[in-house]
Design a protein around this motif. Structure first.
Motif, PDB file in Angstrom:
ATOM      1  N   GLN A  66      27.505  67.039  50.318  1.00 41.33           N
ATOM      2  CA  GLN A  66      26.879  68.308  50.686  1.00 41.33           C
ATOM      3  C   GLN A  66      26.498  69.166  49.483  1.00 41.33           C
ATOM      4  OE1 GLN A  66      29.869  69.752  53.618  1.00 41.33           O
ATOM      5  NE2 GLN A  66      28.146  69.686  55.029  1.00 41.33           N
ATOM      6  N   SER A  68      28.355  70.979  47.738  1.00 45.86           N
ATOM      7  CA  SER A  68      29.036  72.272  47.841  1.00 45.86           C
ATOM      8  C   SER A  68      29.883  72.573  46.608  1.00 45.86           C
ATOM      9  CB  SER A  68      29.951  72.271  49.073  1.00 45.86           C
ATOM     10  OG  SER A  68      30.978  71.297  48.906  1.00 45.86           O
ATOM     11  N   ARG A  70      32.615  70.999  46.116  1.00 45.07           N
ATOM     12  CA  ARG A  70      33.941  70.472  46.459  1.00 45.07           C
ATOM     13  C   ARG A  70      33.903  68.952  46.409  1.00 45.07           C
ATOM     14  NH1 ARG A  70      37.556  74.167  48.692  1.00 45.07           N
ATOM     15  NH2 ARG A  70      36.651  76.157  49.354  1.00 45.07           N
ATOM     16  N   SER A 356      32.042  71.625  54.037  1.00 48.76           N
ATOM     17  CA  SER A 356      32.679  72.030  52.782  1.00 48.76           C
ATOM     18  C   SER A 356      32.052  73.278  52.177  1.00 48.76           C
ATOM     19  CB  SER A 356      32.604  70.875  51.773  1.00 48.76           C
ATOM     20  OG  SER A 356      31.250  70.522  51.528  1.00 48.76           O
ATOM     21  N   ASP A 357      30.988  73.775  52.785  1.00 38.82           N
ATOM     22  CA  ASP A 357      30.323  74.943  52.203  1.00 38.82           C
ATOM     23  C   ASP A 357      30.504  76.206  53.037  1.00 38.82           C
ATOM     24  OD1 ASP A 357      28.782  74.090  54.296  1.00 38.82           O
ATOM     25  OD2 ASP A 357      26.876  74.066  53.200  1.00 38.82           O
TER      26      ASP A 357
END
Ligand SMILES: [Zn+2]
Ligand SMILES: [Zn+2]
Length: 390
Positions: A66, A68, A70, A356-357
């Motif tokens: 994603q 993000s 992470r 994850s965002d």
């Protein structure tokens, strides 16, 4: 067994995924950033910091990239000079190197202090960096003189889940001769897959075989459950995995249908108890494992995000997909009220964040109905463990 590797062997890379370093975490608690890899780790890796601590290495849930910031899910539990790692999602090996937690003080080793690796289940978002750790281990274990790293995870499974949705034709089975290998069998296949590199290094560099660096353990649940990936895991008492001196590691079966078996792990240390849920919907076994835990590190999924995903697929499978995701994970609304509170866990650390965002504010809604403290995990930001509330 002892492992002693020449100092001339190549070391680890030092790419810096220093996400979250030096940040004050949510809920007003101050945490220490993990020591950067450039600093000596041992014998000072515990000086000036809590002897026992949780270090999130990766906090993203799911195998979708994603962007993000992470990394794939992975949680380190540090007790003095020992590092226990639960899951190895994508990017977590670099995170381990960046943390310096497991490094040798004098040699470029990234695995000097790793005592054990514990896989909750074999979804790729929990195992993607295991091939990397295994294949590069001969070059990253320099200076380690302790015993082999113990690796625990699910054993091989004979059955496959039903085809979903049921109206779909039966797809071709991948590797029909061994369609659901466990952690030991999977690692055997890795050994074959990397044979050229491993043989070359063993013969030319006098490198050790990775088979001598790791001790693989399929967790034996044969007396508890004839594993059915579509079935609800039976209620069971927590069972012992390993007693490593003053650290006792127990596990239980959690409900992550149709992936099975799936485990949660508990680490009882002199400074407090830490439970890592792995992937699960609300699980009575997990609640029992986490009874009165000082820290419960738990997965979480945002049901509103699931609705968005479901809306993007065709009507006939929309609701089924939504139910499928929700029924194998734990929502924001459930994780505090239905899990943390019922377990009596003093602190709830949210990880395996899906998506994850999300902003922290959405995850902090888990406080509703939960009387303990909620912490949204930040990568490489240490959470000190003590028997009192943080
Ligand atoms: Zn997962
Ligand atoms: Zn999973």
């Amino acid at each position: 067994m002892c492992i002693d590797i020449p100092a001339s062997a190549p070391g680890s890379t030092r790419r810096g995924f220093l996400t979250g370093l030096g940040v004050t975490a949510a809920a007003g608690a101050t945490y220490l950033a993990a020591r950067p890899a450039s600093a000596a780790a041992s014998p000072t890796m515990s000086q000036g910091r809590s002897r026992t601590r949780i270090v999130p290495l990766g906090t993203a849930g799911g195998p979708i990239y994603q962007g993000s910031g992470r990394n794939g899910t992975s949680t380190a539990v540090v007790v003095g000079e020992r590092v226990y790692i639960v899951d190895l999602g994508l990017g977590s090996l670099q995170q381990l190197a960046a943390s310096g937690l497991a490094a040798s003080p004098t040699l470029p080793s990234s695995l000097a202090h790793v005592s054990g690796v514990f896989f909750t289940h074999l979804h790729s978002d929990h195992t993607a960096d295991w091939p990397a750790m295994f294949a590069t281990s001969p070059s990253n274990i320099n200076g380690r003189t302790g015993p082999a790293i113990r690796v625990y995870g699910p054993g091989s499974r004979g059955s496959l889940p039903r085809v979903y949705p049921p109206s779909r034709p039966e797809p071709a089975v991948i590797s029909p001769e061994d369609p659901a290998p466990g952690i030991t069998a999977m690692t055997g296949y890795l050994t074959k897959a990397f044979a050229q590199d491993l043989n070359d290094r063993i013969r030319d560099n006098n490198a050790p075989s990775p088979g001598s660096l790791f001790e693989l353990h399929d967790i034996d649940i044969s007396t508890i459950w004839a594993v059915d990936p579509d079935g609800v895991p039976p209620r069971t008492d927590p069972f012992l995995i390993w007693e490593d001196g003053d650290v006792k590691i127990t596990a239980t079966l959690v409900d992550h249908r149709p992936t099975a078996p799936a485990f949660a792990y508990r680490f009882d240390t002199p400074d407090g108890s830490i439970v890592v849920s792995g992937d699960t919907t609300v699980s009575e076994n997990l609640i029992a494992l986490a009874e009165d835990a000082d820290y419960l590190v738990h997965e979480v999924i945002d049901a509103a995000w699931v609705d968005e995903i479901a809306a993007s697929v065709p009507e006939p499978i929309r609701e089924a997909l939504r139910q499928h995701l929700i029924s194998s994970h734990t929502t924001i609304e459930q994780v505090g009220k239905d899990v943390g509170e019922r377990a009596g866990a003093k602190n709830l650390v949210l990880t395996h964040l899906a998506p994850s965002d999300n902003p922290d504010g959405r995850w902090m809604r888990a406080r509703r109905g939960y009387s303990g403290k909620v912490i949204v995990a930040r990568e490489l930001v240490e959470i000190p463990v003590s028997k009192r509330r943080s």
